[in-house]
Design a protein around this motif. Structure first.
Motif: not given
Length: 509
Positions: A159-160, A56, A114-115
């Motif tokens: 979402s992330r 991320s 990273g989701r």
């Protein structure tokens, strides 16, 4: 050395407990330790979270990292702590400010890239967080529709992991709920309208028993040869029941949330569920169970609805008798080495069975010996039958005439009488916390709402002769009150009690 805290929720059944996640970054060789009674899936979180943070665009500390989950003696199961762990580490390292973390619950599993992935149990977790004063929550974007069902708490979806980082830095806003989260399927939708009582030919006694069961929340056993309509009648019972109240809908939806069976297009369950397991179902799938902490079984999925056991004699005595305590208490308690889990299980039990093993269309054609018939009937234990309020014997159909079908009442017509009877029961019992006659304790009916001696004379004779038990007498009183509600009477009379006693005829079992 830096220390930071975030908060998540551990679920024991439907009971949520707040979990404080601490991240301590200190001197020493690079490495990550996770303490606080994690299960094997959670132990892997340190590697999962580390990869998610790096992918991320954030830096993982190159020193010793200690992660603590408190209370330390509370079992932690699942991957829903990933998001909280990642944010705690980033806050401890100074990558993100901690100003928004106080009073915020973080739920979600992290993928390696990273989701933020959805997790089970978001609804009961947020209900628990609200109960202890938390007013904000970050959940996976795919679970946002579920989290938005909880009033009094601000829910946002991500979402992330990078979106959560930007939100903490005040560089980005998380996604708010969009549509009305309390929408649900219309009980009168065409798919439900196909199952109408008018489709059933004949069987006036069974139809009447089904109406009484719907009006009072009573358990029902239908016995008869194959093909006479037992399953069809059972499938139409949910159509006679009133929609769930807001409180009941949240209870049912919470069970479905833990089970992972909530549907995004209709998250709030408003229609009483109908659960019909196959007779080969295991004990754990029926009652609840599994490795670690137990998951809800079929009886909990049928909470506030109908549990239908077709070909009930094929389930086996152990599975049938496991329902006895649940029918009385309205919940199931499953003890495991790591704790006791409670799930609600207040349902209407409907069973269908053949009169014997050969089950011919006509009773005169039965080839079973008397011993074989007794052995077949004994698959229903006496204590289980004693908890079934209504027992009805169904007869073979002798003529498929259109006249019988034309005279059959529709679901809508019968439901209007059921709702009127339920309204009378609610007006009588609401102050005590009950909504149906089936929930009223026998002591209340015998003392505070005692009937005249002339009305209960038949019950006294049945108790004196041993034809019914004390529990059976209490259940007769409950059915009598339901019959009075259906007729609009203020008090059950002797005829109502006699009709209730007739419903307990063992020859119908």
């Amino acid at each position: 050395m830096r220390l930071a805290r975030t908060w998540s929720v551990a679920l024991l059944g439907l009971e949520g407990r707040l979990v404080e996640i601490e991240a301590d970054i200190g001197a020493g060789l690079p490495g990550t330790k996770l303490v606080g009674l994690p299960d094997p899936g959670l132990r892997e979180a340190k590697d999962r979270v580390k990869a998610a943070v790096r992918n991320s665009g954030q830096r993982w500390p190159d020193t010793s990292v200690t992660l603590g989950l408190s209370p330390a003696n509370l079992p932690k199961v699942g991957s829903g702590y990933d998001l909280g762990i990642a944010v705690a580490v980033l806050a401890a390292s100074g990558s993100v400010p901690a100003t928004k973390l106080l009073g915020t619950v973080l739920l979600g599993e992290l993928a390696l890239d990273g989701r933020v992935r959805p997790v089970r149990g978001v609804l009961p977790a947020l209900l628990a967080a609200r109960g202890v004063g938390y007013r904000r929550a970050v959940v996976p974007l795919e679970s946002l529709f579920e989290g938005a069902l909880v009033d009094g708490i601000e829910v946002a979806g991500a979402s992330r992991l990078s979106e959560v980082v930007d939100w903490l830095r005040d560089e980005h806003q998380l996604s708010p709920p969009e549509d009305d989260p309390r929408r649900s399927r219309d009980p009168g939708a065409p798919s439900a309208g196909l199952a109408d009582l008018a489709d059933i030919v004949g069987q006036p006694e069974a139809r009447w028993a089904l109406e009484v069961a719907a009006a009072g929340g009573h358990h029902l056993l239908m016995t008869g040869p194959p093909g006479v309509g037992k399953t069809m009648l059972a499938e139409r019972l949910p159509g006679l029941l009133p929609p769930l109240s807001d409180e009941e809908a949240l209870e049912v939806t919470a069970v479905h949330s833990v089970d992972g069976s909530i549907e995004p297009d209709a998250p709030l369950v408003r229609v009483p569920p109908f659960v019909s397991p196959h007779h080969s179902i295991s004990m754990a799938a029926l009652i609840g169970g599994g490795t670690g902490l137990a998951m809800p079984g079929a009886i909990s999925k049928a909470h506030r609805g109908v549990l239908f056991l077709d070909e009930a004699t094929e389930y086996g005595g152990d599975r049938l008798d496991s329902l006895r305590t649940v029918l009385e208490q309205g919940e199931v308690r499953i003890a495991r080495a790591r704790g006791v889990v409670r799930y609600p299980a207040r349902f209407q039990l409907v069973m269908a069975a053949n009169p014997c093993a050969c089950a011919p269309p006509r009773e005169v054609d039965c080839c079973c010996t008397p011993t074989a018939r007794r052995r077949y009937a004994s698959r229903f234990s006496g204590p289980l039958l004693d908890r079934v309020d209504l027992r009805v014997r169904m007869r073979p159909i002798t003529a498929m005439s259109t006249t019988l079908a034309d005279e059959a009442e529709s679901t809508a017509r019968v439901k209007s009488r059921v709702l009127s009877a339920r309204d009378r029961a609610v007006a009588r019992w609401a102050a005590r916390g009950w909504s149906t006659n089936a929930e009223v304790p026998g002591a209340v009916l015998r003392k505070e709402f005692a009937l005249p001696a002339r009305s209960t004379a038949l019950l006294d004779k049945g108790l004196d002769s041993g034809a019914i038990t004390a529990r059976g007498a209490d259940r007769c009183l409950r059915v009598a009150w339901t019959l009075a509600d259906l007729e609009g009477a203020d008090l059950p009379c002797g005829d109502h009690v006699a009709a209730a006693l007739e419903f307990r005829d063992r020859r119908a079992a």
